[in-house]
Design an enzyme around this catalytic site. Structure first.
Site, PDB file in Angstrom:
ATOM      1  N   SER A   1     -28.595 -18.113 -44.473  1.00 39.94           N
ATOM      2  CA  SER A   1     -27.328 -19.200 -44.866  1.00 39.94           C
ATOM      3  C   SER A   1     -28.381 -20.406 -45.664  1.00 39.94           C
ATOM      4  CB  SER A   1     -26.594 -19.787 -43.877  1.00 39.94           C
ATOM      5  OG  SER A   1     -25.745 -20.594 -44.282  1.00 39.94           O
TER       6      SER A   1
ATOM      7  N   ASP B   1     -16.509 -14.907 -46.588  1.00 48.42           N
ATOM      8  CA  ASP B   1     -17.408 -15.878 -46.620  1.00 48.42           C
ATOM      9  C   ASP B   1     -17.371 -16.644 -47.791  1.00 48.42           C
ATOM     10  OD1 ASP B   1     -19.697 -17.507 -46.324  1.00 48.42           O
ATOM     11  OD2 ASP B   1     -21.117 -15.784 -46.362  1.00 48.42           O
TER      12      ASP B   1
ATOM     13  N   HIS C   1     -18.966 -15.257 -42.628  1.00 44.61           N
ATOM     14  CA  HIS C   1     -20.263 -16.290 -42.491  1.00 44.61           C
ATOM     15  C   HIS C   1     -20.482 -16.470 -40.945  1.00 44.61           C
ATOM     16  CE1 HIS C   1     -23.456 -18.719 -44.593  1.00 44.61           C
ATOM     17  NE2 HIS C   1     -23.348 -19.197 -43.332  1.00 44.61           N
TER      18      HIS C   1
END
Length: 312
Positions: free
Chosen positions: A167, A262, A292
Protein backbone atom coordinates in the site's frame (compact mmCIF):
# COMPACT_ATOMS: atom_id res chain seq x y z
CA UNK A 1 -16.78 -11.82 -9.60
CA UNK A 2 -18.38 -11.14 -6.21
CA UNK A 3 -16.39 -10.55 -3.05
CA UNK A 4 -14.50 -13.65 -1.95
CA UNK A 5 -16.13 -15.41 1.06
CA UNK A 6 -12.94 -15.01 3.11
CA UNK A 7 -12.93 -11.27 2.39
CA UNK A 8 -16.61 -11.08 3.30
CA UNK A 9 -15.88 -12.82 6.60
CA UNK A 10 -13.09 -10.32 7.25
CA UNK A 11 -15.44 -7.41 6.63
CA UNK A 12 -18.03 -8.93 8.95
CA UNK A 13 -15.43 -9.26 11.67
CA UNK A 14 -14.45 -5.60 11.22
CA UNK A 15 -18.13 -4.63 11.46
CA UNK A 16 -18.47 -6.49 14.76
CA UNK A 17 -15.46 -4.60 16.14
CA UNK A 18 -17.31 -1.30 15.49
CA UNK A 19 -14.28 0.74 14.47
CA UNK A 20 -14.45 4.52 14.24
CA UNK A 21 -14.01 6.01 10.76
CA UNK A 22 -10.49 7.37 10.29
CA UNK A 23 -11.68 10.81 9.25
CA UNK A 24 -13.33 11.14 12.67
CA UNK A 25 -10.03 10.51 14.47
CA UNK A 26 -6.80 12.38 15.01
CA UNK A 27 -3.62 10.60 13.84
CA UNK A 28 -2.78 9.72 17.45
CA UNK A 29 -6.25 8.23 17.99
CA UNK A 30 -6.08 6.40 14.67
CA UNK A 31 -2.74 4.83 15.61
CA UNK A 32 -4.16 3.63 18.91
CA UNK A 33 -7.15 2.10 17.11
CA UNK A 34 -4.87 0.50 14.53
CA UNK A 35 -2.72 -1.13 17.22
CA UNK A 36 -5.85 -2.38 19.01
CA UNK A 37 -7.23 -3.80 15.76
CA UNK A 38 -3.97 -5.58 15.00
CA UNK A 39 -4.07 -7.22 18.42
CA UNK A 40 -7.62 -8.43 17.74
CA UNK A 41 -6.81 -9.81 14.29
CA UNK A 42 -3.59 -11.51 15.37
CA UNK A 43 -5.14 -13.41 18.26
CA UNK A 44 -4.66 -16.74 16.45
CA UNK A 45 -1.31 -18.57 16.64
CA UNK A 46 1.45 -17.61 14.18
CA UNK A 47 1.78 -19.84 11.09
CA UNK A 48 4.30 -22.66 11.23
CA UNK A 49 6.34 -20.86 8.58
CA UNK A 50 7.35 -18.27 11.16
CA UNK A 51 8.05 -20.65 14.05
CA UNK A 52 11.12 -19.94 16.21
CA UNK A 53 14.25 -21.64 14.92
CA UNK A 54 13.49 -20.98 11.28
CA UNK A 55 14.82 -17.45 11.40
CA UNK A 56 16.57 -14.88 13.57
CA UNK A 57 14.90 -11.53 14.16
CA UNK A 58 16.97 -8.57 15.30
CA UNK A 59 16.01 -4.93 15.90
CA UNK A 60 18.66 -2.39 14.92
CA UNK A 61 19.08 1.36 14.63
CA UNK A 62 20.76 2.80 11.56
CA UNK A 63 21.64 6.34 10.43
CA UNK A 64 18.81 8.19 8.73
CA UNK A 65 18.51 11.63 7.10
CA UNK A 66 17.19 13.19 10.34
CA UNK A 67 18.50 10.92 13.08
CA UNK A 68 18.50 7.20 13.72
CA UNK A 69 15.99 4.88 12.07
CA UNK A 70 14.69 1.66 13.59
CA UNK A 71 14.85 -1.39 11.33
CA UNK A 72 14.11 -5.05 11.88
CA UNK A 73 16.41 -7.66 10.35
CA UNK A 74 15.02 -11.10 9.49
CA UNK A 75 17.60 -13.80 8.73
CA UNK A 76 16.38 -17.23 7.60
CA UNK A 77 17.97 -20.28 9.22
CA UNK A 78 19.86 -21.07 6.02
CA UNK A 79 21.59 -17.70 6.17
CA UNK A 80 22.63 -18.40 9.76
CA UNK A 81 23.91 -21.89 9.08
CA UNK A 82 25.77 -21.42 5.80
CA UNK A 83 28.12 -18.85 4.36
CA UNK A 84 26.54 -16.27 2.09
CA UNK A 85 26.20 -13.88 0.62
CA UNK A 86 22.39 -13.98 0.59
CA UNK A 87 19.91 -11.82 -1.31
CA UNK A 88 18.37 -8.91 0.55
CA UNK A 89 14.97 -7.23 0.46
CA UNK A 90 13.96 -3.88 1.98
CA UNK A 91 10.34 -3.91 3.14
CA UNK A 92 8.18 -0.84 3.79
CA UNK A 93 4.98 -1.32 5.78
CA UNK A 94 1.55 0.02 4.91
CA UNK A 95 -0.60 2.44 6.87
CA UNK A 96 -1.16 5.44 4.63
CA UNK A 97 2.11 7.06 5.72
CA UNK A 98 0.33 7.94 9.00
CA UNK A 99 -0.16 4.58 10.70
CA UNK A 100 1.99 1.50 11.17
CA UNK A 101 5.32 0.39 12.58
CA UNK A 102 7.67 -2.59 12.47
CA UNK A 103 4.93 -4.89 13.75
CA UNK A 104 2.43 -3.99 11.03
CA UNK A 105 3.67 -6.55 8.48
CA UNK A 106 5.88 -8.60 10.80
CA UNK A 107 4.28 -11.91 9.79
CA UNK A 108 4.67 -11.14 6.08
CA UNK A 109 8.34 -10.27 6.59
CA UNK A 110 8.92 -13.52 8.48
CA UNK A 111 7.35 -15.52 5.68
CA UNK A 112 9.35 -13.68 3.02
CA UNK A 113 12.63 -14.36 4.81
CA UNK A 114 11.92 -18.04 5.45
CA UNK A 115 10.20 -19.00 2.21
CA UNK A 116 12.04 -16.73 -0.26
CA UNK A 117 15.41 -17.45 1.33
CA UNK A 118 16.48 -13.84 1.65
CA UNK A 119 17.43 -11.45 4.41
CA UNK A 120 14.57 -9.00 4.92
CA UNK A 121 15.04 -5.54 6.41
CA UNK A 122 11.82 -3.82 7.51
CA UNK A 123 12.03 -0.04 7.94
CA UNK A 124 10.29 2.09 10.58
CA UNK A 125 10.18 5.27 8.49
CA UNK A 126 8.94 8.58 9.90
CA UNK A 127 5.18 9.10 9.85
CA UNK A 128 3.02 12.06 8.88
CA UNK A 129 1.68 14.52 9.81
CA UNK A 130 4.54 15.03 12.28
CA UNK A 131 6.93 14.35 9.41
CA UNK A 132 5.18 15.09 6.10
CA UNK A 133 6.37 14.22 2.60
CA UNK A 134 9.18 13.76 1.64
CA UNK A 135 10.34 12.43 5.05
CA UNK A 136 9.07 8.88 4.42
CA UNK A 137 10.69 8.38 0.98
CA UNK A 138 13.93 9.95 2.21
CA UNK A 139 13.99 7.47 5.11
CA UNK A 140 13.16 4.59 2.78
CA UNK A 141 15.97 5.58 0.43
CA UNK A 142 18.44 6.06 3.29
CA UNK A 143 17.70 2.55 4.57
CA UNK A 144 18.18 1.15 1.07
CA UNK A 145 21.51 2.94 0.68
CA UNK A 146 22.58 1.73 4.14
CA UNK A 147 21.79 -1.88 3.27
CA UNK A 148 23.70 -1.65 0.01
CA UNK A 149 26.72 -0.15 1.80
CA UNK A 150 26.65 -2.64 4.69
CA UNK A 151 25.55 -5.67 2.68
CA UNK A 152 28.88 -7.52 2.66
CA UNK A 153 29.39 -6.98 6.39
CA UNK A 154 26.05 -8.60 7.21
CA UNK A 155 26.27 -11.41 4.68
CA UNK A 156 24.09 -9.92 1.93
CA UNK A 157 24.97 -9.81 -1.75
CA UNK A 158 24.80 -6.11 -2.80
CA UNK A 159 24.14 -7.27 -6.36
CA UNK A 160 20.92 -9.04 -5.31
CA UNK A 161 18.76 -6.42 -3.64
CA UNK A 162 15.04 -5.76 -3.95
CA UNK A 163 12.55 -3.31 -2.48
CA UNK A 164 9.02 -4.27 -1.50
CA UNK A 165 6.06 -2.75 0.26
CA UNK A 166 2.35 -2.86 0.95
CA UNK A 167 0.00 0.00 0.00
CA UNK A 168 1.71 3.22 1.15
CA UNK A 169 4.82 1.08 1.64
CA UNK A 170 4.57 0.03 -2.00
CA UNK A 171 4.40 3.72 -2.88
CA UNK A 172 7.68 4.17 -1.00
CA UNK A 173 9.25 1.18 -2.74
CA UNK A 174 8.37 2.70 -6.11
CA UNK A 175 9.73 6.09 -4.98
CA UNK A 176 13.00 4.46 -3.90
CA UNK A 177 13.55 3.06 -7.39
CA UNK A 178 13.12 6.56 -8.85
CA UNK A 179 15.43 8.07 -6.24
CA UNK A 180 18.08 5.40 -6.75
CA UNK A 181 18.09 6.02 -10.49
CA UNK A 182 18.23 9.81 -10.05
CA UNK A 183 20.97 9.69 -7.40
CA UNK A 184 22.90 6.87 -9.03
CA UNK A 185 22.32 4.89 -5.86
CA UNK A 186 21.97 1.17 -5.17
CA UNK A 187 21.31 -1.12 -8.12
CA UNK A 188 18.06 -2.96 -7.48
CA UNK A 189 17.06 -6.25 -9.09
CA UNK A 190 13.35 -6.00 -8.35
CA UNK A 191 10.51 -3.94 -6.94
CA UNK A 192 7.47 -5.59 -5.38
CA UNK A 193 4.42 -3.34 -5.22
CA UNK A 194 1.52 -4.86 -3.29
CA UNK A 195 -1.73 -2.89 -3.83
CA UNK A 196 0.30 0.30 -4.36
CA UNK A 197 -0.64 3.95 -4.04
CA UNK A 198 0.70 5.56 -7.21
CA UNK A 199 -1.28 8.76 -7.75
CA UNK A 200 -2.66 11.61 -5.64
CA UNK A 201 -5.94 11.48 -7.49
CA UNK A 202 -9.39 10.15 -6.62
CA UNK A 203 -11.27 10.18 -9.93
CA UNK A 204 -10.97 6.62 -11.24
CA UNK A 205 -13.59 3.92 -11.80
CA UNK A 206 -12.17 1.90 -8.91
CA UNK A 207 -12.47 4.86 -6.53
CA UNK A 208 -16.08 5.30 -7.59
CA UNK A 209 -16.87 1.58 -7.37
CA UNK A 210 -15.08 1.02 -4.06
CA UNK A 211 -15.68 4.36 -2.36
CA UNK A 212 -17.14 2.61 0.67
CA UNK A 213 -18.03 -0.82 1.93
CA UNK A 214 -14.64 -2.50 1.44
CA UNK A 215 -12.68 -1.32 4.51
CA UNK A 216 -10.38 1.16 2.73
CA UNK A 217 -12.46 3.78 0.95
CA UNK A 218 -12.48 7.27 -0.48
CA UNK A 219 -12.85 9.04 2.88
CA UNK A 220 -9.92 7.12 4.36
CA UNK A 221 -7.65 7.82 1.38
CA UNK A 222 -8.46 11.53 1.45
CA UNK A 223 -7.61 11.51 5.19
CA UNK A 224 -4.29 9.78 4.56
CA UNK A 225 -3.25 12.11 1.77
CA UNK A 226 -4.30 15.23 3.71
CA UNK A 227 -2.02 14.22 6.57
CA UNK A 228 0.84 13.05 4.35
CA UNK A 229 1.23 16.19 2.25
CA UNK A 230 2.27 19.52 3.72
CA UNK A 231 0.84 21.15 0.59
CA UNK A 232 -1.60 19.64 -1.94
CA UNK A 233 0.80 20.45 -4.78
CA UNK A 234 3.35 18.07 -3.25
CA UNK A 235 1.11 15.29 -4.50
CA UNK A 236 2.31 16.06 -8.03
CA UNK A 237 5.89 15.09 -7.15
CA UNK A 238 6.88 11.70 -8.63
CA UNK A 239 8.09 10.49 -5.23
CA UNK A 240 4.52 10.98 -3.98
CA UNK A 241 2.78 9.99 -7.21
CA UNK A 242 5.09 7.66 -9.18
CA UNK A 243 2.47 7.42 -11.92
CA UNK A 244 3.27 11.07 -12.73
CA UNK A 245 7.00 10.45 -13.23
CA UNK A 246 7.78 11.60 -16.79
CA UNK A 247 10.31 8.82 -17.36
CA UNK A 248 10.17 5.27 -16.00
CA UNK A 249 12.85 3.77 -18.20
CA UNK A 250 15.66 1.85 -16.56
CA UNK A 251 13.74 0.98 -13.41
CA UNK A 252 14.02 -2.53 -11.96
CA UNK A 253 11.61 -5.29 -12.96
CA UNK A 254 8.35 -5.12 -11.04
CA UNK A 255 5.75 -7.37 -9.52
CA UNK A 256 2.50 -5.41 -9.11
CA UNK A 257 -0.37 -6.91 -7.12
CA UNK A 258 -3.84 -5.38 -7.36
CA UNK A 259 -7.20 -6.40 -5.89
CA UNK A 260 -10.61 -6.22 -7.55
CA UNK A 261 -12.42 -4.42 -4.71
CA UNK A 262 -9.78 -1.81 -3.96
CA UNK A 263 -10.07 1.93 -4.66
CA UNK A 264 -6.36 1.82 -5.59
CA UNK A 265 -6.90 -0.89 -8.21
CA UNK A 266 -6.88 1.33 -11.30
CA UNK A 267 -3.81 3.36 -10.37
CA UNK A 268 -1.92 0.13 -9.68
CA UNK A 269 -2.90 -1.23 -13.08
CA UNK A 270 -2.03 2.11 -14.72
CA UNK A 271 1.42 2.16 -13.13
CA UNK A 272 2.13 -1.40 -14.25
CA UNK A 273 1.04 -0.44 -17.77
CA UNK A 274 3.29 2.63 -17.86
CA UNK A 275 6.27 0.64 -16.61
CA UNK A 276 5.70 -1.97 -19.31
CA UNK A 277 5.26 0.66 -22.03
CA UNK A 278 8.63 2.16 -21.08
CA UNK A 279 10.51 -1.10 -21.34
CA UNK A 280 10.39 -2.33 -17.73
CA UNK A 281 9.69 -6.02 -17.22
CA UNK A 282 6.41 -6.22 -15.28
CA UNK A 283 4.41 -9.10 -13.85
CA UNK A 284 0.91 -8.02 -12.81
CA UNK A 285 -1.26 -10.22 -10.57
CA UNK A 286 -4.97 -9.37 -10.33
CA UNK A 287 -6.63 -10.86 -7.25
CA UNK A 288 -10.29 -11.39 -8.10
CA UNK A 289 -12.79 -11.09 -5.29
CA UNK A 290 -10.25 -9.53 -2.91
CA UNK A 291 -10.05 -6.06 -1.38
CA UNK A 292 -7.38 -3.70 -0.08
CA UNK A 293 -5.82 -4.92 3.15
CA UNK A 294 -7.13 -8.44 2.58
CA UNK A 295 -5.56 -10.02 -0.47
CA UNK A 296 -5.68 -13.57 0.84
CA UNK A 297 -2.75 -15.95 1.48
CA UNK A 298 -2.02 -16.33 -2.22
CA UNK A 299 -0.72 -12.75 -2.38
CA UNK A 300 2.28 -13.33 -0.13
CA UNK A 301 3.05 -16.57 -1.97
CA UNK A 302 3.09 -14.64 -5.26
CA UNK A 303 5.70 -12.37 -3.75
CA UNK A 304 7.71 -15.29 -2.39
CA UNK A 305 7.80 -17.05 -5.76
CA UNK A 306 8.74 -13.82 -7.54
CA UNK A 307 11.61 -13.01 -5.17
CA UNK A 308 12.91 -16.58 -5.34
CA UNK A 309 13.19 -16.19 -9.10
CA UNK A 310 14.43 -12.60 -9.32
CA UNK A 311 17.01 -12.86 -6.55
CA UNK A 312 18.29 -16.34 -7.36
Amino acid sequence: MSLDPSAQAHLQRLDRLALTQLDQLSPVQARAQSRWLRAQLQASPAPADTAPGRLQVQDLRIPGPAGMLAVRLYRPAEALAAAGPWPGCLFFHGGGWVLGDLDTQDQECRMLAVEAGCVVVSVDYRLAPEYPFPAAPEDAYAATAWLAAQATAIGIDPARLAVAGMSAGANLAAAVTLMARQRQGPALLAQVLMVPVTHHHFDTPSYRQCAEGYDLGLRSMRWFWQHYLARPEDGLHPWASPLLAPDLTGLPPALVLVSQYDPLRDEGVAYARRLREQGVEVHTVFHLGMMHGFQGPEAIWCVIRYLRTRLA
